[in-house]
Design an enzyme around this catalytic site. Structure first.
Site, PDB file in Angstrom:
ATOM      1  N   ARG A  11      25.628  40.921  -4.246  1.00 57.20           N
ATOM      2  CA  ARG A  11      24.580  41.493  -5.102  1.00 57.20           C
ATOM      3  C   ARG A  11      24.169  40.537  -6.218  1.00 57.20           C
ATOM      4  NH1 ARG A  11      26.253  47.900  -5.323  1.00 57.20           N
ATOM      5  NH2 ARG A  11      25.178  48.385  -3.386  1.00 57.20           N
ATOM      6  N   LYS A  14      28.455  60.878   8.592  1.00 61.22           N
ATOM      7  CA  LYS A  14      27.965  62.259   8.665  1.00 61.22           C
ATOM      8  C   LYS A  14      26.491  62.351   9.058  1.00 61.22           C
ATOM      9  CE  LYS A  14      30.730  64.204   4.924  1.00 61.22           C
ATOM     10  NZ  LYS A  14      30.507  64.579   3.511  1.00 61.22           N
ATOM     11  N   GLY A  16      25.016  50.426   3.009  1.00 63.99           N
ATOM     12  CA  GLY A  16      26.088  49.642   2.408  1.00 63.99           C
ATOM     13  C   GLY A  16      27.154  49.249   3.414  1.00 63.99           C
ATOM     14  N   GLY A  65      21.709  53.559  -0.597  1.00 64.74           N
ATOM     15  CA  GLY A  65      20.995  54.826  -0.799  1.00 64.74           C
ATOM     16  C   GLY A  65      19.498  54.627  -0.975  1.00 64.74           C
TER      17      GLY A  65
HETATM   18  P1  ADP Z   1      26.227  53.257   5.599  1.00 60.02           P
HETATM   19  O1  ADP Z   1      26.916  52.987   4.288  1.00 60.02           O
HETATM   20  O2  ADP Z   1      25.974  51.987   6.363  1.00 60.02           O
HETATM   21  O3  ADP Z   1      24.999  54.099   5.450  1.00 60.02           O
HETATM   22  P2  ADP Z   1      27.969  55.493   6.197  1.00 60.02           P
HETATM   23  O4  ADP Z   1      28.432  55.497   4.779  1.00 60.02           O
HETATM   24  O5  ADP Z   1      27.134  56.605   6.653  1.00 60.02           O
HETATM   25  O6  ADP Z   1      27.255  54.086   6.532  1.00 60.02           O
HETATM   26  O7  ADP Z   1      29.226  55.508   7.175  1.00 60.02           O
HETATM   27  C1  ADP Z   1      30.222  54.527   7.167  1.00 60.02           C
HETATM   28  C2  ADP Z   1      31.575  55.111   7.435  1.00 60.02           C
HETATM   29  O8  ADP Z   1      31.581  55.884   8.633  1.00 60.02           O
HETATM   30  C3  ADP Z   1      32.599  54.023   7.634  1.00 60.02           C
HETATM   31  O9  ADP Z   1      33.604  54.145   6.636  1.00 60.02           O
HETATM   32  C4  ADP Z   1      33.157  54.272   9.030  1.00 60.02           C
HETATM   33  O10 ADP Z   1      34.549  54.062   9.114  1.00 60.02           O
HETATM   34  C5  ADP Z   1      32.847  55.735   9.219  1.00 60.02           C
HETATM   35  N1  ADP Z   1      32.824  56.089  10.660  1.00 60.02           N
HETATM   36  C6  ADP Z   1      31.952  55.675  11.583  1.00 60.02           C
HETATM   37  N2  ADP Z   1      32.256  56.168  12.804  1.00 60.02           N
HETATM   38  C7  ADP Z   1      33.364  56.928  12.648  1.00 60.02           C
HETATM   39  C8  ADP Z   1      34.168  57.718  13.535  1.00 60.02           C
HETATM   40  N3  ADP Z   1      33.888  57.830  14.823  1.00 60.02           N
HETATM   41  N4  ADP Z   1      35.213  58.389  12.995  1.00 60.02           N
HETATM   42  C9  ADP Z   1      35.495  58.287  11.692  1.00 60.02           C
HETATM   43  N5  ADP Z   1      34.790  57.547  10.809  1.00 60.02           N
HETATM   44  C10 ADP Z   1      33.734  56.881  11.271  1.00 60.02           C
HETATM   45 MG    MG Z   2      28.275  54.192   3.104  1.00 62.00          MG
END
Ligand code: ADP
Ligand code: MG
Length: 403
Positions: free
Chosen positions: A42, A204, A356, A381
């Protein structure tokens, strides 16, 4: 109207002799024990803007938040280590006054000489920052004559340094990082070349529902992996056993799948997954989604699913990827995510990664993959809110009234 209409960029401003406040996103991850910066991406991302202002002869005042100090001074969230890294990266002398407002800060700004910059103390040491407080914004305004926002990662927050402050300033503009973030992401949102394929994953569905809804109107296909896929697979009747599934969301997930079908948008779900009996397991077993064994969780997409997703990605003119395909932090379950990173790097289309954890996963995959992606957003976000079609307060506050 284009998303950047009416917004000036820092390189259009006369900066010599001006006191230029640059809102940056220096909210870097710190090691809990040593407070060492664990990833300085960053800081690096804002350097073109910072250097441009310094070289143009401005007195440069940098300001950021760091962590969650809850509106009062908290030594563990002080900007000192960030200032030290900035000095290393630029060769500038960096002053960090004890407070972001007040006489001491003013004096440091006044006394700045060539190749010296000020990095104000953590903005969130004042509760007024997150309240978008006008009086606090006026105090910040009294430090400067020009306002520049290069903190894309904070642009979705209506906080004083992001929203109230620029509205008080006659001369306001975006920095180079902000410009590149908004123009690349808005290209995906507003004028994607077809076929446009989205790849979504992460923890999620409920975090990403707004993005899915927005993409449903624009994509030809959405490939879904990660824990998110578990909920959709469960909604389709698969027994995901001990996997993360958002049970309260199953009905909504069915509605979403129907909506996609009505619009003729393909939702591509995993056909196989890598399962294990715990997230700490050192290896997993690939099974079909119809036969997840009792007591196991799906922690990654399988090789057949990766192949199917990859075909979509390689055939697309535009690709947007957000969210890891599995629990990539554990190497036993990172193959789907690193495979997807390689697919995006190989893809001939315009490829954009946002989020992120997704960006971190891309860096973890190594091999110089990041350089082969058209654009990697630094804003988690903020990038998602922009793709949801929301207006970002920090971007809107930079726009000049027409006429
Ligand atoms: P981003 O920050 O890229 O938007 P998210 O915060 O939505 O992504 O999700 C990232 C998290 O989701 C990671 O910590 C990863 O370990 C978790 N994750 C992804 N797939 C699974 C899974 N099948 N079971 C448990 N955790 C998962
Ligand atoms: Mg995340």
């Amino acid at each position: 109207m284009g998303m950047l209409d009416g917004i000036r960029c820092i390189d259009e401003l006369e900066l010599a002799g001006q006191k230029v406040f640059i809102r940056v996103d220096f909210n870097v991850p710190l090691d809990k024990k040593t407070r060492a910066i664990t990833d300085d991406e960053r800081i690096r991302a804002a350097l073109p803007t910072v250097k441009h202002a310094v070289e143009a002869g401005a007195k440069v005042i940098l300001a950021s938040h760091l962590g969650r100090p809850k509106g009062k001074p908290a030594p563990e969230f002080g900007m000192e280590p960030v200032g030290a890294r900035l000095a290393e990266l630029t060769g500038y002398e960096v002053f960090v006054p004890d407070d972001c407002v007040g006489e001491a800060a003013k004096k440091v700004v006044q006394d700045l000489r060539d190749r010296q910059v000020v990095l104000l103390e953590n903005l969130r040491f004042h509760a007024e920052e997150e309240k978008n407080d006008d009086a606090f914004a006026k105090e910040l305004a009294s430090l400067c004559t020009v306002y520049v926002n290069d903190a894309f990662g904070a642009a979705h927050r209506a906080h004083a340094s992001v929203e109230a402050l620029p509205r008080l300033m006659q001369t306001r503009a975006m920095g180079f990082l902000m410009k590149s973030e908004v123009s690349n992401l808005s290209k995906v949102l507003e004028t994607p070349e077809q076929p446009f394929v989205a790849v979504l994953g992460g923890a999620k569905v409920t975090d990403k529902i707004g993005v899915i809804e927005s993409l449903l109107g624009k994509c030809s296909a959405i490939c879904i992996g990660g824990a998110m896929a578990n909920t959709l697979l469960a909604a389709k009747g698969h027994d995901m056993k001990a996997s993360l599934v958002e049970k309260d969301f199953l009905a909504a997930a069915r509605t979403l799948l129907e909506k996609a079908r009505d619009k003729g948008i393909e939702i591509v779900l995993p056909s196989d997954v890598v399962v294990a009996s715990s997230t700490e397991a050192t290896s997993g077993t690939t099974v079909s989604v119809g036969s997840v064994p009792d007591g196991t969780l799906a922690l990654d997409i399988g090789a057949a699913s990766l192949d199917a997703f990859k075909k979509h990605v390689l055939g697309a003119k535009t690709v947007f990827w957000n969210g890891p395909m599995g629990l990539f932090e554990n190497p036993a379950f990172s193959a789907g995510t690193s495979g997807m990173a390689r697919a995006l790097a190989e893809a001939p289309g315009f490829t954009v990664v946002g989020g992120g954890d997704s960006a971190a996963a891309l860096r973890q995959a190594g091999d110089g993959l990041e350089a082969k992606i058209s654009f990697v957003s630094t804003g988690g976000g903020a990038a998602l809110e922009l793709l949801e079609g929301q207006k970002l307060p920090g971007v809107e506050a930079l726009r000049m009234p027409r006429g």
